[in-house]
Design an enzyme around this catalytic site. Structure first.
Site, mmCIF file in Angstrom:
data_model
loop_
_atom_site.group_PDB
_atom_site.id
_atom_site.type_symbol
_atom_site.label_atom_id
_atom_site.label_comp_id
_atom_site.label_asym_id
_atom_site.label_seq_id
_atom_site.Cartn_x
_atom_site.Cartn_y
_atom_site.Cartn_z
ATOM 1 N N LYS A 178 0.885 -1.176 0.000
ATOM 2 C CA LYS A 178 0.000 0.000 0.000
ATOM 3 C C LYS A 178 0.919 1.221 0.000
ATOM 4 C CE LYS A 178 -1.724 3.083 1.844
ATOM 5 N NZ LYS A 178 -1.589 4.498 1.387
ATOM 6 N N CYS A 287 14.593 10.736 6.121
ATOM 7 C CA CYS A 287 14.583 10.522 7.572
ATOM 8 C C CYS A 287 15.992 10.676 8.139
ATOM 9 C CB CYS A 287 14.053 9.137 7.878
ATOM 10 S SG CYS A 287 14.888 7.885 6.913
ATOM 11 N N GLU A 389 10.834 17.512 13.283
ATOM 12 C CA GLU A 389 11.293 17.035 11.982
ATOM 13 C C GLU A 389 10.837 18.023 10.912
ATOM 14 O OE1 GLU A 389 9.538 13.358 10.531
ATOM 15 O OE2 GLU A 389 11.498 12.727 9.784
#
Ligand code: NAP
Length: 486
Positions: A178, A287, A389
């Site tokens: 997905k 990340c 972040e």
């Protein structure tokens, strides 16, 4: 006028490409122009059921093959996918904004990862045990967990899929992928290309739709034995909670807020190049991006100046028309807004904007999600750029005087994904590497991800691990077999 024909792709279920049962579709937009560049079906619950059933059926035969047989099939499939790297790379550049040269190379890297794990599958070892009675025999073997649900993000749409798909296929699992709704085209086409290259029908299925509806239904499907996901820490927590209700195996690669410590003795040219590379590549949408730099007071100004010069030399543009450009647009308008908000927050709290801080000027950038590489100095720990972040091309600098204070600043975060150290001193290398609270520490380089090294976020950055030979065990379950002889 968009120069690239729109890509209208279908679900990939049991080796067939087909629309959703109700015909519903969702659009994919270009981050460079805002135009619709393609569409994918919005899968219904019937489509989810068909995909899981296809994977469940295929599991019977795929898991029954020897790992040597699987290795041959996977290598044939990746050989075919490599011939499609230009097409797949173009889809990725179209939907994600990544320059074409980098998108193409992501396809090759993903195939390398699948090949690495195909070879690793034949090295999975069990063990035998000495027993308490001479008539007992005891051994441990590993078996595939079953159907896996793979949920993937938009920043490295195919690479991060391969980190899951590689060990899953090698272990004998089948999958339902997905992908994110932001960049569904390239992962969908990657799965279809694997099947076209000889992966048996139903082994790699891919369905598209929203995370909150389709993703959650996939996690909760009773035939799905394991979930692997890369995404934000909040989504990871939600997924872990849903999977816990059915005690499913889960691995999560989540957010980061990665520090770099640059010591007084560091090679400043190298440190500056790596800060540029890990701070700004893919517009900081990684990340493992360097978000904050702690520079020793004695070299801070010299380092910042080197970084400024290199940042201002970076070329920005539409990576489809200019494949070699350094930076394309950011993938989403939200990314630009977050970057802007973090810059404004820092400046309002006393930071100095050295370069960047806004979109590049000019008509060519007016409709896309562009943002210039941005450097802020005089940052403090309460600023968002040093704490949250950003997931954009923004790097904050702060000075330090003692190694202890640099470690304390670097560790003062909820995240624990990657930390970077620049020093030429062996003792500092060891002391800093051991003290930093991160699953990966890079000393004097920015080559974070390698197939052989585990990528296992600490704290809010992860759960379980990806990459390295150990990742295969995330897709296997041990079985102890004990036999009493007559
Ligand atoms: P995200 O919003 O968390 O989405 C990630 C995936 O989860 C997408 O496929 C999304 O589908 C799906 N999803 C969202 N809500 C869900 C739910 N309730 N149940 C099931 N699935 C759900 O993350 P993103 O914005 O795509 O990616 C950026 C994030 O990924 C950043 O935080 C980044 O640090 C992290 N990341 C981590 C690593 C690592 O290895 N540690 C690597 C790369 C990125 P939809 O898009 O369709 O909603």
């Amino acid at each position: 006028m968009n120069a690239h024909p729109p890509a209208h792709l279908e679900l990939h279920i049991s080796g067939q490409n087909r629309p959703a049962t109700d015909g519903a579709r969702q659009e994919v937009h270009s981050p460079a122009t805002g135009e619709v560049v393609g569409s994918v079906p919005r899968a219904t619950s019937a489509d989810l059921e068909a995909a899981v059933q296809a994977a469940h059926t295929a599991f019977q035969s795929w898991s029954a093959l020897t790992s040597y047989e699987r290795e041959k099939i996977i290598r044939r499939a990746t050989a075919h996918v490599r011939t499609q790297a230009d097409y797949l790379g173009r889809l990725m550049a179209l939907e994600q904004g990544k320059p074409l040269a980098q998108s193409r190379s992501e396809i090759g890297g993903a195939c390398d990862t699948l090949d690495y794990y195909a070879a690793e599958g034949v090295r999975v070892e069990g063990w035998t045990n000495p027993t308490e009675d001479r008539n007992y025999r005891s051994w441990v073997q590993y078996q595939p967990v079953g159907v896996c649900g793979l949920i993937t993000p938009w920043n490295y749409p195919v690479s991060l899929l391969s980190w899951k798909l590689g060990p899953a296929l090698a272990a004998g699992c089948t999958v339902v992928v997905k992908p994110t709704s932001v960049t569904p085209l390239s992962p969908l086409a990657f799965c279809a290309a694997l099947t076209a290259g000889g992966l048996p029908a139903g082994v790699a299925n891919a369905i598209t739709g929203s995370g909150s509806v389709l993703g959650e239904a996939l996690i909760q499907h009773r035939l799905v034995a394991k979930i692997a996901m890369t995404g934000s820490s909040d989504t990871g927590r939600r997924i872990l909670g849903l999977a816990a209700a059915q005690l499913k195996k889960v691995s999560l690669e989540l957010g980061g807020q990665c520090p770099a410590i640059v010591c007084a003795d560091a090679d400043l040219d190298l440190a500056a190049r790596m800060i540029i590379y890990k701070g700004f590549r893919n517009c900081g949408q990684s990340c493992s991006s360097i978000n904050r730099v702690y520079a020793h007071t004695s070299i801070h100004d010299a380092l910042v100046e080197r970084v400024r010069v290199l940042a201002e030399k970076m070329s920005i543009g539409d990576g489809l028309t200019d494949p070699q450009v350094d930076l394309g647009p950011m993938a989403t308008a939200d990314g630009v807004q977050t970057s802007l908000a973090h810059v404004h927050d820092a400046v309002s709290l006393g930071a100095t904007l050295i370069t960047g801080g806004a979109a590049p000027a000019g008509e060519a950038f007016a409709r896309g999600h562009y943002f210039r590489p941005t450097v802020l100095t005089q940052c403090t720990p309460e600023m968002k750029v040093m704490r949250d972040e950003t997931f954009g091309p923004v790097v904050g600098f702060q000075t330090f005087d003692t190694t202890e204070s640099a470690i304390a600043l670097a560790n003062d975060t909820a995240y624990g994904l990657v930390a970077y150290v620049f020093t030429q001193d062996f003792n500092a290398t060891v002391r800093l590497s051991e003290a930093l609270e991160a699953g990966t520490v890079c000393v004097n380089h920015g080559a974070v991800n390698t197939n052989y090294g585990p990528y296992a976020g600490w704290k809010d950055s992860g759960y379980g691990l990806e990459l390295s030979r150990r990742a295969v065990f995330e897709y296997l379950k041990p079985k102890h077999i004990k036999v009493a002889l007559r």
